[in-house]
Design an enzyme around this catalytic site. Structure first.
Site, PDB file in Angstrom:
ATOM      1  N   HIS A  75       0.845  -1.196   0.000  1.00  0.00           N
ATOM      2  CA  HIS A  75       0.000   0.000   0.000  1.00  0.00           C
ATOM      3  C   HIS A  75       0.884   1.252   0.000  1.00  0.00           C
ATOM      4  O   HIS A  75       1.761   1.371   0.850  1.00  0.00           O
ATOM      5  CB  HIS A  75      -0.884   0.039   1.250  1.00  0.00           C
ATOM      6  CG  HIS A  75      -1.974  -0.992   1.240  1.00  0.00           C
ATOM      7  ND1 HIS A  75      -3.008  -0.986   2.142  1.00  0.00           N
ATOM      8  CD2 HIS A  75      -2.203  -2.049   0.429  1.00  0.00           C
ATOM      9  CE1 HIS A  75      -3.828  -2.000   1.889  1.00  0.00           C
ATOM     10  NE2 HIS A  75      -3.353  -2.667   0.858  1.00  0.00           N
ATOM     11  N   TYR A 203      -8.751   4.969   8.207  1.00  0.00           N
ATOM     12  CA  TYR A 203      -8.842   5.290   9.643  1.00  0.00           C
ATOM     13  C   TYR A 203      -9.893   6.384   9.771  1.00  0.00           C
ATOM     14  O   TYR A 203      -9.787   7.414   9.099  1.00  0.00           O
ATOM     15  CB  TYR A 203      -7.519   5.849  10.166  1.00  0.00           C
ATOM     16  CG  TYR A 203      -6.424   4.825  10.372  1.00  0.00           C
ATOM     17  CD1 TYR A 203      -5.632   4.371   9.323  1.00  0.00           C
ATOM     18  CD2 TYR A 203      -6.175   4.309  11.652  1.00  0.00           C
ATOM     19  CE1 TYR A 203      -4.622   3.445   9.529  1.00  0.00           C
ATOM     20  CE2 TYR A 203      -5.167   3.387  11.869  1.00  0.00           C
ATOM     21  CZ  TYR A 203      -4.396   2.956  10.808  1.00  0.00           C
ATOM     22  OH  TYR A 203      -3.394   2.036  11.024  1.00  0.00           O
ATOM     23  N   PRO A 295      -2.756  -0.133  19.318  1.00  0.00           N
ATOM     24  CA  PRO A 295      -2.586  -0.608  17.939  1.00  0.00           C
ATOM     25  C   PRO A 295      -2.791   0.442  16.846  1.00  0.00           C
ATOM     26  O   PRO A 295      -2.496   0.175  15.683  1.00  0.00           O
ATOM     27  CB  PRO A 295      -3.642  -1.722  17.821  1.00  0.00           C
ATOM     28  CG  PRO A 295      -4.635  -1.441  18.884  1.00  0.00           C
ATOM     29  CD  PRO A 295      -3.900  -0.761  19.985  1.00  0.00           C
ATOM     30  N   LYS A 299       2.360  -0.420  15.134  1.00  0.00           N
ATOM     31  CA  LYS A 299       3.803  -0.448  15.381  1.00  0.00           C
ATOM     32  C   LYS A 299       4.308  -1.683  16.135  1.00  0.00           C
ATOM     33  O   LYS A 299       5.513  -1.969  16.117  1.00  0.00           O
ATOM     34  CB  LYS A 299       4.211   0.799  16.206  1.00  0.00           C
ATOM     35  CG  LYS A 299       4.168   2.080  15.430  1.00  0.00           C
ATOM     36  CD  LYS A 299       5.382   2.224  14.526  1.00  0.00           C
ATOM     37  CE  LYS A 299       5.215   3.245  13.446  1.00  0.00           C
ATOM     38  NZ  LYS A 299       5.061   2.732  12.113  1.00  0.00           N
ATOM     39  N   TYR A 387       4.519   6.501  10.080  1.00  0.00           N
ATOM     40  CA  TYR A 387       3.696   5.317   9.821  1.00  0.00           C
ATOM     41  C   TYR A 387       4.467   4.312   8.960  1.00  0.00           C
ATOM     42  O   TYR A 387       4.509   3.109   9.264  1.00  0.00           O
ATOM     43  CB  TYR A 387       2.382   5.720   9.134  1.00  0.00           C
ATOM     44  CG  TYR A 387       1.326   4.633   9.165  1.00  0.00           C
ATOM     45  CD1 TYR A 387       0.254   4.696  10.039  1.00  0.00           C
ATOM     46  CD2 TYR A 387       1.421   3.527   8.327  1.00  0.00           C
ATOM     47  CE1 TYR A 387      -0.701   3.687  10.083  1.00  0.00           C
ATOM     48  CE2 TYR A 387       0.475   2.509   8.367  1.00  0.00           C
ATOM     49  CZ  TYR A 387      -0.587   2.601   9.239  1.00  0.00           C
ATOM     50  OH  TYR A 387      -1.516   1.594   9.284  1.00  0.00           O
TER      51      TYR A 387
HETATM   52  P1  FAD Z   1       3.692 -12.096  21.084  1.00  0.00           P
HETATM   53  O1  FAD Z   1       3.188 -12.087  19.705  1.00  0.00           O
HETATM   54  O2  FAD Z   1       2.744 -11.847  22.198  1.00  0.00           O
HETATM   55  O3  FAD Z   1       4.433 -13.488  21.313  1.00  0.00           O
HETATM   56  C1  FAD Z   1       4.825 -13.931  22.583  1.00  0.00           C
HETATM   57  C2  FAD Z   1       4.797 -15.447  22.603  1.00  0.00           C
HETATM   58  O4  FAD Z   1       5.249 -15.916  23.862  1.00  0.00           O
HETATM   59  C3  FAD Z   1       3.394 -15.990  22.428  1.00  0.00           C
HETATM   60  O5  FAD Z   1       3.387 -16.983  21.422  1.00  0.00           O
HETATM   61  C4  FAD Z   1       3.023 -16.551  23.790  1.00  0.00           C
HETATM   62  O6  FAD Z   1       2.128 -17.638  23.703  1.00  0.00           O
HETATM   63  C5  FAD Z   1       4.388 -16.942  24.312  1.00  0.00           C
HETATM   64  N1  FAD Z   1       4.480 -17.013  25.774  1.00  0.00           N
HETATM   65  C6  FAD Z   1       3.874 -16.224  26.696  1.00  0.00           C
HETATM   66  N2  FAD Z   1       4.204 -16.616  27.933  1.00  0.00           N
HETATM   67  C7  FAD Z   1       5.045 -17.674  27.794  1.00  0.00           C
HETATM   68  C8  FAD Z   1       5.715 -18.504  28.712  1.00  0.00           C
HETATM   69  N3  FAD Z   1       5.577 -18.341  30.034  1.00  0.00           N
HETATM   70  N4  FAD Z   1       6.492 -19.494  28.238  1.00  0.00           N
HETATM   71  C9  FAD Z   1       6.650 -19.684  26.897  1.00  0.00           C
HETATM   72  N5  FAD Z   1       6.019 -18.922  25.974  1.00  0.00           N
HETATM   73  C10 FAD Z   1       5.229 -17.928  26.428  1.00  0.00           C
HETATM   74  N6  FAD Z   1       1.475  -4.524  15.446  1.00  0.00           N
HETATM   75  C11 FAD Z   1       1.890  -4.038  14.250  1.00  0.00           C
HETATM   76  O7  FAD Z   1       3.101  -3.862  14.046  1.00  0.00           O
HETATM   77  N7  FAD Z   1       1.012  -3.726  13.224  1.00  0.00           N
HETATM   78  C12 FAD Z   1      -0.319  -3.890  13.393  1.00  0.00           C
HETATM   79  O8  FAD Z   1      -1.081  -3.658  12.447  1.00  0.00           O
HETATM   80  C13 FAD Z   1      -0.797  -4.348  14.672  1.00  0.00           C
HETATM   81  N8  FAD Z   1      -2.121  -4.535  14.893  1.00  0.00           N
HETATM   82  C14 FAD Z   1      -2.525  -5.158  16.041  1.00  0.00           C
HETATM   83  C15 FAD Z   1      -3.872  -5.394  16.189  1.00  0.00           C
HETATM   84  C16 FAD Z   1      -4.327  -6.032  17.339  1.00  0.00           C
HETATM   85  C17 FAD Z   1      -5.801  -6.291  17.495  1.00  0.00           C
HETATM   86  C18 FAD Z   1      -3.392  -6.445  18.349  1.00  0.00           C
HETATM   87  C19 FAD Z   1      -3.853  -7.179  19.598  1.00  0.00           C
HETATM   88  C20 FAD Z   1      -2.052  -6.197  18.209  1.00  0.00           C
HETATM   89  C21 FAD Z   1      -1.600  -5.540  17.059  1.00  0.00           C
HETATM   90  N9  FAD Z   1      -0.257  -5.289  16.863  1.00  0.00           N
HETATM   91  C22 FAD Z   1       0.158  -4.702  15.686  1.00  0.00           C
HETATM   92  C23 FAD Z   1       0.729  -5.655  17.882  1.00  0.00           C
HETATM   93  C24 FAD Z   1       1.421  -6.996  17.608  1.00  0.00           C
HETATM   94  O9  FAD Z   1       0.462  -8.008  17.429  1.00  0.00           O
HETATM   95  C25 FAD Z   1       2.379  -7.363  18.770  1.00  0.00           C
HETATM   96  O10 FAD Z   1       3.178  -6.234  19.056  1.00  0.00           O
HETATM   97  C26 FAD Z   1       3.270  -8.549  18.423  1.00  0.00           C
HETATM   98  O11 FAD Z   1       2.526  -9.753  18.520  1.00  0.00           O
HETATM   99  C27 FAD Z   1       4.483  -8.654  19.354  1.00  0.00           C
HETATM  100  O12 FAD Z   1       5.217  -9.821  19.088  1.00  0.00           O
HETATM  101  P2  FAD Z   1       5.990 -10.567  20.250  1.00  0.00           P
HETATM  102  O13 FAD Z   1       6.630 -11.757  19.606  1.00  0.00           O
HETATM  103  O14 FAD Z   1       6.813  -9.604  20.992  1.00  0.00           O
HETATM  104  O15 FAD Z   1       4.865 -11.036  21.273  1.00  0.00           O
HETATM  105  C1  DHB Z   2      -4.452  -3.461  11.274  1.00  0.00           C
HETATM  106  C2  DHB Z   2      -4.222  -3.351  12.621  1.00  0.00           C
HETATM  107  C3  DHB Z   2      -3.844  -2.122  13.140  1.00  0.00           C
HETATM  108  O1  DHB Z   2      -3.603  -1.980  14.443  1.00  0.00           O
HETATM  109  C4  DHB Z   2      -3.696  -1.013  12.315  1.00  0.00           C
HETATM  110  O2  DHB Z   2      -3.337   0.171  12.861  1.00  0.00           O
HETATM  111  C5  DHB Z   2      -3.914  -1.143  10.952  1.00  0.00           C
HETATM  112  C6  DHB Z   2      -4.297  -2.381  10.435  1.00  0.00           C
HETATM  113  C7  DHB Z   2      -4.856  -4.799  10.730  1.00  0.00           C
HETATM  114  O3  DHB Z   2      -5.069  -5.703  11.548  1.00  0.00           O
HETATM  115  O4  DHB Z   2      -4.974  -4.932   9.521  1.00  0.00           O
END
Ligand code: FAD
Ligand code: DHB
Length: 393
Positions: A75, A203, A295, A299, A387
């Site tokens: 995009h 948005y 979210p 980021k 962004y």
């Molecule tokens: P996580 O993905 O949380 O991974 C952590 C892992 O550790 C998990 O698999 C969990 O099961 C495991 N774990 C937890 N505790 C333990 C334990 N005790 N022992 C072993 N394993 C364990 N980010 C963006 O950049 N762009 C977006 O568009 C965006 N949109 C989002 C929309 C929503 C609705 C949400 C909820 C989040 C969004 N995010 C977005 C944020 C993004 O999803 C997270 O920042 C990302 O998942 C972080 O990755 P991580 O690997 O640090 O943590």
């Molecule tokens: C999506 C999630 C977000 O948090 C955002 O800012 C834009 C898009 C998505 O899930 O597609």
């Protein structure tokens, strides 16, 4: 008890843990990844969708971008909607060609698990009772798998276990400074079997609150609605969700999202959080275990990727040349990017949501800000470069 040895013990197989495992593999560094959930759960968890240019480039460079290249949707900008009009912010033109790619986090995770399995390096799912110890001197990770007690001795531990993991909470509170902001609203998110009616994200700020139109494929739409943080999902039958999305996203010229069967729905809370420093002895925190962003700025996943890229450089320098300087600067280097993303995510969130109790003055001020952000080239450039994201180095 079974005893294992590795160079880096990684807790968590989300994007941070899996990506770190592969970056280390490419440097010839051994790791063991332990994850407390099942493989299917990790792969199916619907979360982020927006990848910054630097995250896409990194995934391609390390050989994890084959499907992303084919199926990711590039995009060149986004739309911002208010007062019934959609305004486009052209990232490519404003940032000298940078773009974002829409590709589900669960697809990234699926690709990284396949790559990990192909390397033959260990990845344990469904482990129980994970504990870490002695991370100031001789780090150990202990857990149970299928009733057997397993202990891993390692040089370093990477805490990639997300916002509710055990790594951060294993550090005594005196060693960490935490910063937190809670928002008085949440997001109700749905995945729908409906072709996206716009080529790019929308948005929207509406009198009734925030809404976001996104997508996952040419036949699946992803949408979000501002709701109460403790919203009851059962109070939201499909018709109510679609009516609310239509009211908040429709433009005066007749655009509104296509409707279709709802495949999945869930509520997400909104929080800003940072723990400093992102290191305690030989334990390094990365991704959501160290910081959470609301979210709205898309980021979180991108910050997680930048953290583990920085950590992999630092560990490679340590193993290759015995250099400690990059390990010592890891936290400060990550936190500069983290606080920049915190500022941006907070700003996008405040500009685009209606806080309970905020009056007409606040709403008119928000509209004035949106008017400015969609008409001043300087303001649009600031939004676009934050962004689309900054280079890793
Ligand atoms: P996580 O993905 O949380 O991974 C952590 C892992 O550790 C998990 O698999 C969990 O099961 C495991 N774990 C937890 N505790 C333990 C334990 N005790 N022992 C072993 N394993 C364990 N980010 C963006 O950049 N762009 C977006 O568009 C965006 N949109 C989002 C929309 C929503 C609705 C949400 C909820 C989040 C969004 N995010 C977005 C944020 C993004 O999803 C997270 O920042 C990302 O998942 C972080 O990755 P991580 O690997 O640090 O943590
Ligand atoms: C999506 C999630 C977000 O948090 C955002 O800012 C834009 C898009 C998505 O899930 O597609």
């Amino acid at each position: 008890m079974k005893r294992l040895d590795t160079q880096v013990g990684i807790v968590g197989a989300g994007p941070a843990g899996l990506l770190l495992g592969h970056l280390l593999h490419l440097e010839g560094i051994d790791s063991i990844i332990v994850e407390d959930r099942g493989r299917d759960h990790v792969i199916e968890r619907v979360r982020a969708g927006v990848l910054e240019q630097a995250t896409v480039d990194l995934l391609i460079e390390i050989g994890a971008g084959e499907r992303l290249r084919r199926e990711g949707m590039r995009h060149g900008g986004i739309y911002i909607c208010f007062s019934g009009r959609h305004h486009r912010i052209d990232f490519e033109e404003l940032t000298g060609g940078r773009s974002i790619t829409v590709y589900g986090q669960n697809e990234v995770v699926k690709d990284l698990i396949a790559i990990r399995c192909a390397t033959g390096r260990p990845l344990y799912f469904e482990v129980e009772d994970v504990r870490i110890a002695d991370f100031e001197s001789a780090p150990r990770i202990a857990f149970r798998k299928g009733g057997e007690e397993i202990a891993i001795a390692c040089d370093f531990i990477a805490g990639c276990d997300g916002g509710h993991g055990i790594c951060r909470s294993s550090i005594t509170t005196q060693r960490l400074q935490t910063y937190e902001k809670l928002y008085p609203f949440g997001w109700l998110g749905i995945l729908a079997a409906a072709p996206p009616g716009s080529r790019e994200l929308v948005y929207s700020l509406h009198e009734r609150g925030f809404a976001l139109f996104s997508m996952r494929s040419p036949s699946v739409t992803r949408l979000y609605l501002q709701c109460a943080p403790d919203e009851d999902l059962t109070a939201w039958p499909a018709d109510r969700i679609w009516d609310e999305l239509t009211a908040r996203l429709a433009s005066d010229d007749g655009w509104c999202p296509n409707r279709g069967p709802i495949l999945q729905k869930g509520i997400t809370g909104m929080r800003s959080f940072v723990a400093e420093p992102m290191r305690c002895g030989r334990l390094f925190l990365a991704g959501d275990s160290a910081h959470i962003v609301p979210p709205t700025g898309a980021k979180g996943l991108n910050l997680a990727a930048a953290d583990v890229w920085t950590l992999s450089r630092a560990l490679a320098a340590w193993y290759r040349d015995g250099r400690e300087d990059l390990l010592n600067s890891y936290s400060a280097q990550c936190l500069r990017r983290v606080w920049r993303a915190q500022r941006f995510s907070w700003w996008m969130t405040s500009m685009l949501h209606r806080a309970p109790g905020a009056g007409d003055f606040d709403y008119r001020r928000q509209l004035a800000e949106l008017e400015y952000v969609t008409s001043s080239r300087a303001a649009m450039t600031s939004l676009a470069e934050n962004y689309a994201g900054f280079p890793l180095q």
